[in-house]
Design an enzyme around this catalytic site. Structure first.
Site, PDB file in Angstrom:
ATOM      1  N   ARG A   1      37.553  39.531  25.056  1.00  0.00           N
ATOM      2  CA  ARG A   1      37.531  37.939  25.629  1.00  0.00           C
ATOM      3  C   ARG A   1      36.877  37.430  24.178  1.00  0.00           C
ATOM      4  O   ARG A   1      36.564  36.089  24.532  1.00  0.00           O
ATOM      5  CB  ARG A   1      36.562  37.686  26.793  1.00  0.00           C
ATOM      6  CG  ARG A   1      37.190  38.385  28.200  1.00  0.00           C
ATOM      7  CD  ARG A   1      37.214  37.433  29.204  1.00  0.00           C
ATOM      8  NE  ARG A   1      35.871  37.103  29.605  1.00  0.00           N
ATOM      9  CZ  ARG A   1      35.102  37.184  30.685  1.00  0.00           C
ATOM     10  NH1 ARG A   1      35.567  38.055  31.523  1.00  0.00           N
ATOM     11  NH2 ARG A   1      33.851  36.840  30.774  1.00  0.00           N
TER      12      ARG A   1
ATOM     13  N   HIS B   1      34.228  43.405  27.191  1.00  0.00           N
ATOM     14  CA  HIS B   1      34.352  41.919  26.977  1.00  0.00           C
ATOM     15  C   HIS B   1      34.541  41.804  25.532  1.00  0.00           C
ATOM     16  O   HIS B   1      34.839  40.472  24.988  1.00  0.00           O
ATOM     17  CB  HIS B   1      33.136  41.207  27.165  1.00  0.00           C
ATOM     18  CG  HIS B   1      32.974  41.315  28.783  1.00  0.00           C
ATOM     19  ND1 HIS B   1      32.550  42.395  29.582  1.00  0.00           N
ATOM     20  CD2 HIS B   1      33.147  40.280  29.528  1.00  0.00           C
ATOM     21  CE1 HIS B   1      32.265  41.990  30.629  1.00  0.00           C
ATOM     22  NE2 HIS B   1      32.756  40.667  30.792  1.00  0.00           N
TER      23      HIS B   1
ATOM     24  N   THR C   1      39.306  29.204  39.287  1.00  0.00           N
ATOM     25  CA  THR C   1      38.868  27.860  38.953  1.00  0.00           C
ATOM     26  C   THR C   1      39.819  26.874  39.417  1.00  0.00           C
ATOM     27  O   THR C   1      39.644  25.919  40.024  1.00  0.00           O
ATOM     28  CB  THR C   1      38.595  27.782  37.270  1.00  0.00           C
ATOM     29  OG1 THR C   1      37.630  28.744  36.870  1.00  0.00           O
ATOM     30  CG2 THR C   1      38.135  26.321  36.912  1.00  0.00           C
TER      31      THR C   1
ATOM     32  N   ARG D   1      43.455  65.019  20.113  1.00  0.00           N
ATOM     33  CA  ARG D   1      42.643  64.581  21.569  1.00  0.00           C
ATOM     34  C   ARG D   1      43.698  63.732  22.379  1.00  0.00           C
ATOM     35  O   ARG D   1      44.704  63.032  21.842  1.00  0.00           O
ATOM     36  CB  ARG D   1      41.623  63.665  21.259  1.00  0.00           C
ATOM     37  CG  ARG D   1      40.066  64.439  20.891  1.00  0.00           C
ATOM     38  CD  ARG D   1      39.138  63.648  20.767  1.00  0.00           C
ATOM     39  NE  ARG D   1      38.137  64.468  20.266  1.00  0.00           N
ATOM     40  CZ  ARG D   1      36.993  64.252  19.739  1.00  0.00           C
ATOM     41  NH1 ARG D   1      36.833  62.761  19.239  1.00  0.00           N
ATOM     42  NH2 ARG D   1      36.129  65.012  19.199  1.00  0.00           N
TER      43      ARG D   1
ATOM     44  N   GLY E   1      41.314  29.710  35.321  1.00  0.00           N
ATOM     45  CA  GLY E   1      42.272  30.894  35.616  1.00  0.00           C
ATOM     46  C   GLY E   1      42.494  30.437  37.282  1.00  0.00           C
ATOM     47  O   GLY E   1      42.053  29.276  37.855  1.00  0.00           O
TER      48      GLY E   1
ATOM     49  N   ILE F   1      42.660  35.853  30.022  1.00  0.00           N
ATOM     50  CA  ILE F   1      43.357  36.876  29.387  1.00  0.00           C
ATOM     51  C   ILE F   1      44.178  37.785  30.075  1.00  0.00           C
ATOM     52  O   ILE F   1      45.109  38.686  29.536  1.00  0.00           O
ATOM     53  CB  ILE F   1      41.984  37.618  28.473  1.00  0.00           C
ATOM     54  CG1 ILE F   1      41.121  38.524  29.524  1.00  0.00           C
ATOM     55  CG2 ILE F   1      41.330  36.957  27.657  1.00  0.00           C
ATOM     56  CD1 ILE F   1      40.703  39.739  29.024  1.00  0.00           C
ATOM     57  N   ASP F   2      44.136  37.822  31.630  1.00  0.00           N
ATOM     58  CA  ASP F   2      44.800  38.357  32.379  1.00  0.00           C
ATOM     59  C   ASP F   2      46.422  37.923  32.450  1.00  0.00           C
ATOM     60  O   ASP F   2      47.169  38.773  32.749  1.00  0.00           O
ATOM     61  CB  ASP F   2      44.450  38.501  33.755  1.00  0.00           C
ATOM     62  CG  ASP F   2      43.205  39.060  33.907  1.00  0.00           C
ATOM     63  OD1 ASP F   2      42.478  39.743  32.769  1.00  0.00           O
ATOM     64  OD2 ASP F   2      42.475  39.213  35.033  1.00  0.00           O
TER      65      ASP F   2
ATOM     66  N   MET G   1      41.242  45.348  30.023  1.00  0.00           N
ATOM     67  CA  MET G   1      41.161  44.337  31.308  1.00  0.00           C
ATOM     68  C   MET G   1      42.430  44.176  32.058  1.00  0.00           C
ATOM     69  O   MET G   1      43.461  44.258  31.354  1.00  0.00           O
ATOM     70  CB  MET G   1      40.260  43.239  30.936  1.00  0.00           C
ATOM     71  CG  MET G   1      38.944  43.464  30.791  1.00  0.00           C
ATOM     72  SD  MET G   1      38.064  41.653  30.587  1.00  0.00           S
ATOM     73  CE  MET G   1      36.170  42.206  30.736  1.00  0.00           C
TER      74      MET G   1
HETATM   75  O1  F6P Z   1      39.739  37.327  34.866  1.00  0.00           O
HETATM   76  C1  F6P Z   1      39.488  37.675  33.415  1.00  0.00           C
HETATM   77  C2  F6P Z   1      38.598  38.802  33.588  1.00  0.00           C
HETATM   78  O2  F6P Z   1      38.293  38.955  32.063  1.00  0.00           O
HETATM   79  C3  F6P Z   1      39.304  40.220  34.132  1.00  0.00           C
HETATM   80  O3  F6P Z   1      40.086  40.577  33.236  1.00  0.00           O
HETATM   81  C4  F6P Z   1      37.928  41.046  34.438  1.00  0.00           C
HETATM   82  O4  F6P Z   1      38.146  41.814  35.447  1.00  0.00           O
HETATM   83  C5  F6P Z   1      36.780  40.023  34.772  1.00  0.00           C
HETATM   84  O5  F6P Z   1      37.348  38.445  34.135  1.00  0.00           O
HETATM   85  C6  F6P Z   1      35.528  40.234  34.439  1.00  0.00           C
HETATM   86  O6  F6P Z   1      34.730  39.278  34.681  1.00  0.00           O
HETATM   87  P1  F6P Z   1      33.141  39.456  34.257  1.00  0.00           P
HETATM   88  O7  F6P Z   1      33.087  38.866  32.817  1.00  0.00           O
HETATM   89  O8  F6P Z   1      32.456  38.249  35.108  1.00  0.00           O
HETATM   90  O9  F6P Z   1      32.674  40.664  34.318  1.00  0.00           O
END
Ligand code: F6P
Length: 362
Positions: free
Chosen positions: A289, A286, A119, A176, A116, A140-141, A183
């Site tokens: 991810r 996560h 890197t 609710r 990303g 993923i951003d 993220m």
């Molecule tokens: O840049 C990708 C990302 O998943 C962001 O969305 C998030 O803020 C960050 O990495 C989280 O990083 P780490 O896994 O180091 O907590």
């Protein structure tokens, strides 16, 4: 030193992992072997492997059967900037020369960096110092400039959308307000796409600071019209008008030291106070991810990986493989990392979302 006369390229994955990295490594490696007769070195744990000489040779068999696997079998790190490398004494050192020397020792004629913004910014600096680098965009951003989509984004959108679908059940049954924090540090693409796809009632992104009164008004208006629940989708990097992002911690030796989290709790607390309705928070973290890459990400990783390998084979370095419209093209690494790509508040997706009644709380 190597004895072979074949060309050799290295491949590494840096930064946070995401679905589709293995598919990209596979594409680079298979193309190198089948199309160009090159050898491939897999660098372990991102730039850690380059600085600390951790690597292994990759065969065709090594990358067989990994297309659908999440994560990266090479390992990754987002705390390993060679220009600011963590050391035992707690003082970071510039070990970029060592990284470049190691690449020479490994016999690399080129290096493919899959990463990303962090890197690839490092990749560009190493390229300027003489390392022959080609980039592949992942995160993923989806916030990398110069490409329409990054590897991992589509899979994360699917995960977040499924979560929003599931949260609807409890929201409706218990009347609710369900706040879901996704993220997205500086760009709200993931919140925007999953929020629209999941039918979020209020979407809050970093690019549009929110007004809590507008959030509460939308929730109350919906209630009055018989919709006794609301779904709020918020990006972790969102902030209130005149306020700040909620920083969870700072990881000093990271390429991007800020770790976010907590804005969802803040919004839920505020909504409870101003509406009297029960609000609950789910922070996906996560999970977004993880998992197997979507078909789109597998396709994208395969196309970008094969293209990037071609660039390296032809000696076209300092470039990144990118998706533009339907085509994979080469763009300058510099253009990819100059600034991140954020959501334009006038983006057509935002317009469409507003047309179907979604609020952005501005
Ligand atoms: O840049 C990708 C990302 O998943 C962001 O969305 C998030 O803020 C960050 O990495 C989280 O990083 P780490 O896994 O180091 O907590």
């Amino acid at each position: 030193m190597r004895g072979s006369v074949k060309k050799r390229i290295g491949v590494l994955t840096g930064g946070g992992d995401c679905p589709g990295l293995n598919a990209a490594i596979r594409a680079v490696t298979k193309t190198a072997i089948l199309d160009y007769g090159m050898e491939v070195t897999g660098i372990k744990d991102g730039y850690v492997g380059l600085v600390e000489n951790k690597y292994s040779q990759l065969s065709y068999e090594d990358v067989s059967g990994i297309l659908a696997e999440g994560g990266t079998f090479l390992g990754a790190s987002n705390k390993a900037n060679p220009f600011n490398y963590p050391s035992a004494s707690n003082k970071s050192k510039d070990l970029s020369d060592l990284a470049i020397d190691n690449a020479k020792e490994m016999g690399l004629d080129g290096l493919v960096c899959i990463g990303g913004d962090g890197t690839l910014s490092v990749a560009y600096r190493l390229y300027k110092k003489g390392l022959k680098i080609v980039g592949i965009p992942k995160t993923i951003d989806n916030d990398l400039r110069a490409t329409d989509f990054t590897i991992g984004f589509d899979s994360a959108v699917i995960t977040a959308t499924e979560a929003i679908d599931k949260l609807h059940t409890t929201a409706q049954s218990h009347h609710r307000v369900m706040v879901i924090e996704v993220m997205g540090r500086y760009a709200g693409w993931l919140a925007l796409y999953s929020g629209v796809a999941g039918g979020g009632d209020i979407i809050i992104i970093p690019e549009i600071p929110y007004d809590i009164k507008k959030v509460c008004k939308r929730v109350v208006d919906r209630f009055k019209h018989g919709k006794r629940f609301s779904i709020v989708v918020v990006a972790e990097g969102a902030r209130p008008k005149g306020g700040r992002m909620v920083v969870k911690k700072v990881v000093k030796d990271s390429t991007d030291p800020v770790r976010l989290g907590g804005i969802g709790n803040r919004i839920a607390m505020d909504v409870e106070k101003c509406t009297g309705l029960e609000a609950r928070v789910t922070s996906l973290g996560h999970l977004q991810r993880g998992g197997s890459p979507s078909p789109f990400d597998r396709m994208l990783a395969t196309r970008l990986g094969t293209f990037a390998c071609g660039l390296a084979a032809r000696g076209e370095f300092g470039k990144m493989a990118a998706l533009k419209g339907r085509d994979i093209v080469a763009v300058g690494l510099k253009d990819a990392v100059t600034s991140i790509r954020r959501v334009d508040p006038k983006h057509p997706i935002i317009k469409s979302a507003i047309s179907v009644g979604t609020s952005f709380a501005f």
